[in-house]
Scaffold this active site. Structure first.
Site, PDB file in Angstrom:
ATOM      1  N   SER A   1     -11.008   4.834  -0.426  1.00  0.00           N
ATOM      2  CA  SER A   1      -9.846   5.793  -0.314  1.00  0.00           C
ATOM      3  C   SER A   1     -10.560   7.236   0.165  1.00  0.00           C
ATOM      4  O   SER A   1     -11.519   7.645  -0.425  1.00  0.00           O
ATOM      5  CB  SER A   1      -9.494   5.787  -1.728  1.00  0.00           C
ATOM      6  OG  SER A   1      -8.733   7.091  -1.846  1.00  0.00           O
TER       7      SER A   1
ATOM      8  N   TYR B   1     -10.327   6.274 -10.879  1.00  0.00           N
ATOM      9  CA  TYR B   1      -9.818   5.703  -9.989  1.00  0.00           C
ATOM     10  C   TYR B   1     -10.747   5.869  -8.670  1.00  0.00           C
ATOM     11  O   TYR B   1     -11.382   5.037  -8.231  1.00  0.00           O
ATOM     12  CB  TYR B   1      -8.488   5.943  -9.534  1.00  0.00           C
ATOM     13  CG  TYR B   1      -8.080   5.150  -8.119  1.00  0.00           C
ATOM     14  CD1 TYR B   1      -7.988   3.972  -7.874  1.00  0.00           C
ATOM     15  CD2 TYR B   1      -7.880   6.044  -7.019  1.00  0.00           C
ATOM     16  CE1 TYR B   1      -7.414   3.256  -6.567  1.00  0.00           C
ATOM     17  CE2 TYR B   1      -7.668   5.780  -5.761  1.00  0.00           C
ATOM     18  CZ  TYR B   1      -7.557   4.364  -5.584  1.00  0.00           C
ATOM     19  OH  TYR B   1      -7.375   3.715  -4.243  1.00  0.00           O
TER      20      TYR B   1
ATOM     21  N   LYS C   1     -13.977   3.695  -6.749  1.00  0.00           N
ATOM     22  CA  LYS C   1     -14.165   3.232  -5.416  1.00  0.00           C
ATOM     23  C   LYS C   1     -15.563   3.817  -4.988  1.00  0.00           C
ATOM     24  O   LYS C   1     -16.210   2.883  -3.952  1.00  0.00           O
ATOM     25  CB  LYS C   1     -13.197   4.428  -4.640  1.00  0.00           C
ATOM     26  CG  LYS C   1     -11.702   3.721  -4.584  1.00  0.00           C
ATOM     27  CD  LYS C   1     -11.419   2.495  -4.180  1.00  0.00           C
ATOM     28  CE  LYS C   1     -10.096   1.811  -4.239  1.00  0.00           C
ATOM     29  NZ  LYS C   1      -9.863   0.344  -4.220  1.00  0.00           N
TER      30      LYS C   1
HETATM   31  P1  NAD Z   1      -1.264  -2.861  -4.583  1.00  0.00           P
HETATM   32  O1  NAD Z   1      -1.585  -2.828  -5.907  1.00  0.00           O
HETATM   33  O2  NAD Z   1       0.136  -3.207  -3.660  1.00  0.00           O
HETATM   34  O3  NAD Z   1      -2.234  -4.017  -4.126  1.00  0.00           O
HETATM   35  C1  NAD Z   1      -3.160  -4.478  -4.898  1.00  0.00           C
HETATM   36  C2  NAD Z   1      -3.220  -6.023  -5.184  1.00  0.00           C
HETATM   37  O4  NAD Z   1      -4.351  -6.398  -6.070  1.00  0.00           O
HETATM   38  C3  NAD Z   1      -1.972  -6.384  -6.132  1.00  0.00           C
HETATM   39  O5  NAD Z   1      -1.248  -7.296  -5.557  1.00  0.00           O
HETATM   40  C4  NAD Z   1      -2.649  -6.763  -7.446  1.00  0.00           C
HETATM   41  O6  NAD Z   1      -1.767  -7.748  -8.052  1.00  0.00           O
HETATM   42  C5  NAD Z   1      -3.964  -7.300  -6.886  1.00  0.00           C
HETATM   43  N1  NAD Z   1      -4.780  -7.276  -7.948  1.00  0.00           N
HETATM   44  C6  NAD Z   1      -5.322  -6.316  -8.826  1.00  0.00           C
HETATM   45  N2  NAD Z   1      -6.401  -6.705  -9.473  1.00  0.00           N
HETATM   46  C7  NAD Z   1      -6.676  -7.774  -9.472  1.00  0.00           C
HETATM   47  C8  NAD Z   1      -7.559  -8.870  -9.859  1.00  0.00           C
HETATM   48  N3  NAD Z   1      -8.305  -8.487 -10.608  1.00  0.00           N
HETATM   49  N4  NAD Z   1      -7.676 -10.021  -9.272  1.00  0.00           N
HETATM   50  C9  NAD Z   1      -6.824 -10.410  -8.408  1.00  0.00           C
HETATM   51  N5  NAD Z   1      -5.701  -9.463  -7.893  1.00  0.00           N
HETATM   52  C10 NAD Z   1      -5.861  -8.278  -8.411  1.00  0.00           C
HETATM   53  O7  NAD Z   1      -2.002  -1.735  -3.932  1.00  0.00           O
HETATM   54  P2  NAD Z   1      -2.133  -1.422  -2.158  1.00  0.00           P
HETATM   55  O8  NAD Z   1      -1.384   0.045  -1.892  1.00  0.00           O
HETATM   56  O9  NAD Z   1      -1.949  -2.585  -1.171  1.00  0.00           O
HETATM   57  O10 NAD Z   1      -3.670  -0.954  -2.244  1.00  0.00           O
HETATM   58  C11 NAD Z   1      -4.653  -2.022  -1.719  1.00  0.00           C
HETATM   59  C12 NAD Z   1      -5.925  -1.342  -1.903  1.00  0.00           C
HETATM   60  O11 NAD Z   1      -6.123  -0.151  -1.129  1.00  0.00           O
HETATM   61  C13 NAD Z   1      -6.671  -1.080  -3.174  1.00  0.00           C
HETATM   62  O12 NAD Z   1      -7.803  -1.203  -3.505  1.00  0.00           O
HETATM   63  C14 NAD Z   1      -6.266   0.405  -3.322  1.00  0.00           C
HETATM   64  O13 NAD Z   1      -7.003   1.093  -4.209  1.00  0.00           O
HETATM   65  C15 NAD Z   1      -6.674   0.735  -1.853  1.00  0.00           C
HETATM   66  N6  NAD Z   1      -6.055   2.189  -1.483  1.00  0.00           N
HETATM   67  C16 NAD Z   1      -4.667   2.406  -1.516  1.00  0.00           C
HETATM   68  C17 NAD Z   1      -3.963   3.567  -1.013  1.00  0.00           C
HETATM   69  C18 NAD Z   1      -2.612   3.600  -1.222  1.00  0.00           C
HETATM   70  O14 NAD Z   1      -2.174   4.808  -1.232  1.00  0.00           O
HETATM   71  N7  NAD Z   1      -1.735   2.615  -1.325  1.00  0.00           N
HETATM   72  C19 NAD Z   1      -4.765   4.438  -0.746  1.00  0.00           C
HETATM   73  C20 NAD Z   1      -6.257   4.406  -0.456  1.00  0.00           C
HETATM   74  C21 NAD Z   1      -6.760   3.037  -1.048  1.00  0.00           C
END
Ligand code: NAD
Ligand code: UDP
Length: 349
Positions: A136, A160, A164
Site C-alpha cells: 500500500s 496497518y 504491509k
Molecule cells: P477486502 O477486505 O475487500 O478483501 C480482503 C479479503 O481478505 C476479504 O475478503 C477478507 O474476508 C479476506 N481475509 C482477511 N483475513 C483473512 C484470513 N486470515 N484468511 C483468509 N481470508 C482473509 O480488501 P481489498 O480492498 O480488496 O484489499 C485487498 C488487499 O489490498 C488488502 O491486503 C489491502 O490491505 C490491500 N490494499 C487495499 C487498498 C484499498 O484501498 N482497498 C489500498 C492499498 C492496499
C-alpha cells in the site's frame, strides 16, 4: 544495471488468489479469467460475501473454485496446494482499516502477518515460489515529494501500514534465503470504482471509511452528507489530494505483474507503485460523482481526520517500464462505474 533474466514462457496457470472474494481480489479474478488464467480463491469471508462468486460467473461464464479457509490455518491451506497444481499466488487477504488498526493493533499484526507467514511456509513446502503481494502507498506516510517514487523513504504511521512493510521485509528475507523466489510487492494508491457491468463493486461492511464508497452511499440516500475532512490543506482547493485508480485497471496491473513473474526472474523482489500518477482533490471527486450520478451530493466541511496527509500520488514510470502497464480508465469511468454498481445494488451484495 540488468536486474532481470528472461525465462521460458509459461502456458495457462492456476493462481491461488487469497482474499479473492474481497473488493480488489474479486475484480482481479475476473481479469485473470479474461487473460486465460485459472484462479482459485481462498478467503475466510471475514470481510466479503460468497455471493460475489455468482457475479464472477455471470461476468466471465466461469465459477471459480472457492475454499473458505483462514490463511493462518496451515493444515487447511496445505490441502489446497495438495489438491491443485498451483503455480503462483496473489496475496490480497488481510485486514485493511487504518483506524481499526490503531484501536486494535494486535488483531492486525496477528491476522496480516501470521497469514503471510503461513502462506509462505505452505508455498515453500510445495515449491511454489511466485508471489504478488498487495502492499500500500500508506507505507510512504507523508512523503517529502510528490509524485512518490518507489525509492522514496518509507515512514509508516499506523499498525496497518506497519504490517504491509513488515510483510514486504518478510518476503525480501525469504528471497535472500532462496533466490528462486520471484516476488512483486505492489503498492496500491487509492482503488475505486467497480466492474463496468455494475454486477461487482466495493461493498464495505458498516459505515465506509473511504471517500468514494461514502459518496456513493450518500448518492443512494444511505447517509445525508459527506464529511469533508478539512479544507485547509496546501492543495488546489484546500481538500486532500490522492491518486484514485480504477479497480479494473488495478486488476489488470496484477495480470501484467503475473505475466512478468511467469516469464522473468526478478533478481530482487520488486517494489512497484500502481496508480495513475494524477492527484485529485476531495472536491474534484465529489463534483465528478455528481456528474456521473446526476445527483446533488450534500457535504459539510469538518476538521481534519487524524493521521491524514495533504497530498499523495504515484510516480508510475517503474510500472510502465517493468510491467508494460499503465491505467486506461479516467475519473469519469471510475465514477460512472461506481455509480452503476451502487445504484443497481444500493445495499451491496
Ligand atoms: P477486502 O477486505 O475487500 O478483501 C480482503 C479479503 O481478505 C476479504 O475478503 C477478507 O474476508 C479476506 N481475509 C482477511 N483475513 C483473512 C484470513 N486470515 N484468511 C483468509 N481470508 C482473509 O480488501 P481489498 O480492498 O480488496 O484489499 C485487498 C488487499 O489490498 C488488502 O491486503 C489491502 O490491505 C490491500 N490494499 C487495499 C487498498 C484499498 O484501498 N482497498 C489500498 C492499498 C492496499
Ligand atoms: N475523506 C473525506 N471524507 C470521508 C473519507 C475520506 O474527506 O468520509 C478524504 C480524506 O481526508 C482523504 C481522501 O478523502 O483526503 C481519501 O481518503 P480515503 O480514506 O478514501 O483514502 P486514504 O488516502 O486516506 O487511504
Amino acid at each position: 544495471m540488468n536486474l532481470e533474466r528472461r525465462t521460458k514462457k509459461s502456458s495457462k496457470r492456476s493462481v491461488l488468489v487469497t482474499g479473492g472474494t474481497g473488493y480488489i481480489g474479486s475484480h482481479t479474478v475476473v481479469a485473470l479469467i479474461a487473460a486465460g488464467y485459472n484462479p482459485i480463491i481462498a478467503d475466510n469471508l471475514s470481510n466479503s460475501k460468497a455471493s460475489v462468486l455468482k457475479r464472477i460467473e455471470k461476468i466471465t461464464g466461469k465459477l471459480p473454485l472457492f475454499y473458505k479457509i483462514d490463511l493462518r490455518n496451515t493444515t487447511a491451506l496445505n490441502k489446497i496446494f495438495q489438491k491443485n497444481s498451483i503455480t503462483s499466488v496473489i496475496h490480497f487477504a488481510g485486514f485493511k482499516a487504518v483506524g481499526e488498526s490503531v484501536a486494535e493493533p494486535l488483531k492486525y499484526y496477528e491476522n496480516n502477518i501470521q497469514s503471510a507467514i503461513s502462506l509462505c511456509k505452505v508455498m515453500d513446502r510445495h515449491k511454489v515460489k511466485k508471489i504478488i503481494f498487495s502492499s500500500s502507498a500508506s507505507v510512504y506516510g507523508e512523503a517529502s515529494a510528490n509524485p512518490i517514487k518507489e525509492s522514496s523513504a518509507t515512514a509508516t504511521t499506523n499498525p496497518y501500514a506497519h504490517t504491509k512493510l513488515i510483510i514486504e521485509e518478510i518476503l525480501k528475507s525469504v528471497y535472500v534465503a532462496d533466490p528462486e523466489w520471484r516476488i512483486a510487492l505492489l503498492r496500491y494508491f487509492n482503488p475505486v470504482g467497480a466492474h463496468e457491468s455494475g454486477l461487482m463493486g466495493e461493498d464495505p461492511q458498516g459505515i465506509p471509511n473511504n471517500l468514494m464508497p461514502y459518496i456513493s452511499q450518500v448518492a443512494v440516500g444511505r447517509h445525508k452528507k459527506v464529511n469533508i475532512f478539512g479544507n485547509d490543506y496546501p492543495t488546489v482547493d484546500g481538500t486532500g489530494v490522492r491518486d484514485y485508480i480504477h479497480v479494473m485497471d488495478l486488476a489488470e496491473g496484477h495480470v501484467a505483474a503475473l505475466k512478468k513473474i511467469d516469464t522473468t526472474i526478478f533478481s530482487v523482489p520488486r517494489v512497484i507503485n500502481l496508480g495513475t500518477g494524477k492527484g485529485r482533490s476531495v472536491m474534484e471527486i465529489l463534483r465528478a460523482f455528481e456528474k456521473a450520478s446526476g445527483k446533488v451530493i450534500s457535504y459539510r466541511i469538518t476538521k481534519r481526520r487524524p493521521g491524514d496527509i495533504a497530498v499523495c500520488y504515484a510516480d508510475t514510470k517503474l510500472a510502465k517500464k517493468i510491467l508494460g502497464w499503465k491505467t486506461k480508465r479516467n475519473l469519469a469511468d471510475m465514477c460512472n462505474d461506481a455509480w452503476r454498481w451502487q445504484s443497481q445494488n444500493p445495499k451491496g451484495y
